[in-house]
Design an enzyme around this catalytic site. Sequence first.
Site, PDB file in Angstrom:
ATOM      1  N   LYS A 231       0.841  -1.209   0.000  1.00  8.37           N
ATOM      2  CA  LYS A 231       0.000   0.000   0.000  1.00  8.37           C
ATOM      3  C   LYS A 231       0.873   1.255   0.000  1.00  8.37           C
ATOM      4  O   LYS A 231       0.527   2.255  -0.631  1.00  8.37           O
ATOM      5  CB  LYS A 231      -0.937   0.028   1.209  1.00  8.37           C
ATOM      6  CG  LYS A 231      -1.850  -1.170   1.313  1.00  8.37           C
ATOM      7  CD  LYS A 231      -3.209  -0.913   0.709  1.00  8.37           C
ATOM      8  CE  LYS A 231      -3.882  -2.213   0.429  1.00  8.37           C
ATOM      9  NZ  LYS A 231      -5.174  -2.472   0.321  1.00  8.37           N
TER      10      LYS A 231
ATOM     11  N   LYS B 220      -4.138 -10.967  -7.474  1.00  8.87           N
ATOM     12  CA  LYS B 220      -5.421 -11.621  -7.212  1.00  8.87           C
ATOM     13  C   LYS B 220      -6.588 -10.745  -7.660  1.00  8.87           C
ATOM     14  O   LYS B 220      -6.428  -9.540  -7.835  1.00  8.87           O
ATOM     15  CB  LYS B 220      -5.550 -11.913  -5.716  1.00  8.87           C
ATOM     16  CG  LYS B 220      -5.716 -10.660  -4.855  1.00  8.87           C
ATOM     17  CD  LYS B 220      -6.006 -11.040  -3.420  1.00  8.87           C
ATOM     18  CE  LYS B 220      -6.501  -9.873  -2.585  1.00  8.87           C
ATOM     19  NZ  LYS B 220      -7.826  -9.378  -2.914  1.00  8.87           N
TER      20      LYS B 220
ATOM     21  N   LYS C   7     -11.473  -6.099  -4.943  1.00 10.72           N
ATOM     22  CA  LYS C   7     -12.533  -5.095  -5.041  1.00 10.72           C
ATOM     23  C   LYS C   7     -11.978  -3.736  -5.409  1.00 10.72           C
ATOM     24  O   LYS C   7     -12.679  -2.900  -5.952  1.00 10.72           O
ATOM     25  CB  LYS C   7     -13.234  -4.950  -3.684  1.00 10.72           C
ATOM     26  CG  LYS C   7     -14.262  -6.008  -3.417  1.00 10.72           C
ATOM     27  CD  LYS C   7     -15.003  -5.684  -2.147  1.00 10.72           C
ATOM     28  CE  LYS C   7     -14.574  -6.583  -1.022  1.00 10.72           C
ATOM     29  NZ  LYS C   7     -13.670  -5.959  -0.046  1.00 10.72           N
TER      30      LYS C   7
HETATM   31  P1  ATP Z   1      -9.894  -4.852  -1.168  1.00  9.89           P
HETATM   32  O1  ATP Z   1      -9.242  -4.748  -2.524  1.00  9.89           O
HETATM   33  O2  ATP Z   1     -10.743  -3.701  -0.831  1.00  9.89           O
HETATM   34  O3  ATP Z   1      -8.943  -5.230  -0.070  1.00  9.89           O
HETATM   35  P2  ATP Z   1     -10.593  -7.613  -1.417  1.00  9.89           P
HETATM   36  O4  ATP Z   1     -11.162  -8.106  -2.674  1.00  9.89           O
HETATM   37  O5  ATP Z   1      -9.172  -7.906  -1.118  1.00  9.89           O
HETATM   38  O6  ATP Z   1     -10.928  -6.067  -1.325  1.00  9.89           O
HETATM   39  P3  ATP Z   1     -11.342  -8.058   1.326  1.00  9.89           P
HETATM   40  O7  ATP Z   1     -12.572  -7.379   1.835  1.00  9.89           O
HETATM   41  O8  ATP Z   1     -10.023  -7.475   1.645  1.00  9.89           O
HETATM   42  O9  ATP Z   1     -11.511  -8.211  -0.267  1.00  9.89           O
HETATM   43  O10 ATP Z   1     -11.354  -9.572   1.780  1.00  9.89           O
HETATM   44  C1  ATP Z   1     -12.559 -10.269   2.083  1.00  9.89           C
HETATM   45  C2  ATP Z   1     -12.291 -11.756   2.067  1.00  9.89           C
HETATM   46  O11 ATP Z   1     -12.119 -12.215   0.723  1.00  9.89           O
HETATM   47  C3  ATP Z   1     -11.002 -12.155   2.798  1.00  9.89           C
HETATM   48  O12 ATP Z   1     -11.246 -13.362   3.471  1.00  9.89           O
HETATM   49  C4  ATP Z   1     -10.007 -12.355   1.693  1.00  9.89           C
HETATM   50  O13 ATP Z   1      -8.979 -13.262   2.030  1.00  9.89           O
HETATM   51  C5  ATP Z   1     -10.895 -12.919   0.602  1.00  9.89           C
HETATM   52  N1  ATP Z   1     -10.339 -12.651  -0.734  1.00  9.89           N
HETATM   53  C6  ATP Z   1     -10.193 -11.437  -1.321  1.00  9.89           C
HETATM   54  N2  ATP Z   1      -9.688 -11.579  -2.561  1.00  9.89           N
HETATM   55  C7  ATP Z   1      -9.497 -12.918  -2.755  1.00  9.89           C
HETATM   56  C8  ATP Z   1      -9.015 -13.702  -3.839  1.00  9.89           C
HETATM   57  N3  ATP Z   1      -8.660 -13.144  -4.994  1.00  9.89           N
HETATM   58  N4  ATP Z   1      -8.947 -15.043  -3.685  1.00  9.89           N
HETATM   59  C9  ATP Z   1      -9.346 -15.630  -2.526  1.00  9.89           C
HETATM   60  N5  ATP Z   1      -9.824 -14.945  -1.467  1.00  9.89           N
HETATM   61  C10 ATP Z   1      -9.907 -13.602  -1.574  1.00  9.89           C
HETATM   62 MG    MG Z   2      -8.262  -7.079   0.659  1.00 12.28          MG
END
Ligand code: ATP
Ligand code: MG
Length: 332
Positions: free
Chosen positions: A113, A195, A198
């Site tokens: 970050k 990965k 969001k």
């Molecule tokens: P942000 O980009 O805002 O961090 P994010 O997609 O990483 O969003 P989080 O809210 O941080 O989502 O994570 C929510 C859950 O989803 C966590 O348990 C995280 O490990 C899981 N997760 C997020 N992205 C992945 C992915 N690509 N594959 C598997 N698990 C994921």
């Molecule tokens: Mg995340």
Amino acid sequence: MSKQIVVSGIRSTGYLHLGNYFGAMRNYVKMQDDYNCFFFVADYHSLTTHPDPKDLKANVFRVVAENIAGGLDPEKVALYAQSDIPEIPELYLLLNMLAYKGELEKVPTFKDKVRLNPDNVNAGLLTYPVLMTADILIHKALLVPVGKDQEQHVEMARNFAQRFNHRYGELFPEPHPFNFGDNLIKVPSLDGNGKMSKSENLNATIFLSDDDDTIRKKIMKAKTDSGPTEANSEMPEYIQNVFLLLKLVSSTETVAAFTDAYNGCTIRYGDMKKQLAEDMIRFIAPIREKALGLQQDEAAIRKILKEGAEKARESASRTISEARKAIGINYY
Ligand code: ATP
Ligand code: MG
């Protein structure tokens, strides 16, 4: 025997995607009958990037609707907004006294970050793993269903729990990351860079709200090549990624057929992606439609969040009194 306690959260930073589903939500749904589950919308965690105040509520409500559309039953679990539980920031403050700047600065997600947003290295970002520890310990959770990307944060939570127990006496169980099956999952982005997420890689992420055509277009753009030229050759990572998605949503026969075609050098990635797109649509469309319907009913979501907060506060208030007492904040 009492049920094991489970905690997990999803940030209200945008639209939920396949990674959230397979890393987190699918586990929530499978755990809801047999465990004592606390699932929350991590709205405080979303504030590190200063979202527009106008967007906050819709983002929180959408995460709730998408989880229920994915199969979560709010009657069976406590489904709540993090900001409705004041005991969480209180425990966060207490734990911050045991968390050291050096170890927080070393966390890879923090370093990423800092690299991506050097102008917004706020203290909330630095202490993110401490808030996450408070989220987990406030219910004395044992299991934390998360994707691979959160493994290290849960490990830190375990360290902080040990540190607290060591200093103030045994209070917190040590939490562990959890996934049905063996390993934690990482759903890769379609361009092979990191990965699905969001808040990053949006064009290479498949959202549970994507319409059929968008899903087709995104999948057809996934990185492939002209195919293997030697039988049984090793798969490049970007091809493994496409296979991984196929395994998530397609039948075992389909996966076996394309695996054989790969090994026999007859694979046509265009056909494979078309098949993947159609299977993906079959998987996503019902969730998308259900979530859209649920989001129309704000009153219902408000009620779910209120009831969830009541359940969560019951457990949270118990833990915070114990933590205060252990530290010596016990004056009257
Ligand atoms: P942000 O980009 O805002 O961090 P994010 O997609 O990483 O969003 P989080 O809210 O941080 O989502 O994570 C929510 C859950 O989803 C966590 O348990 C995280 O490990 C899981 N997760 C997020 N992205 C992945 C992915 N690509 N594959 C598997 N698990 C994921
Ligand atoms: Mg995340």
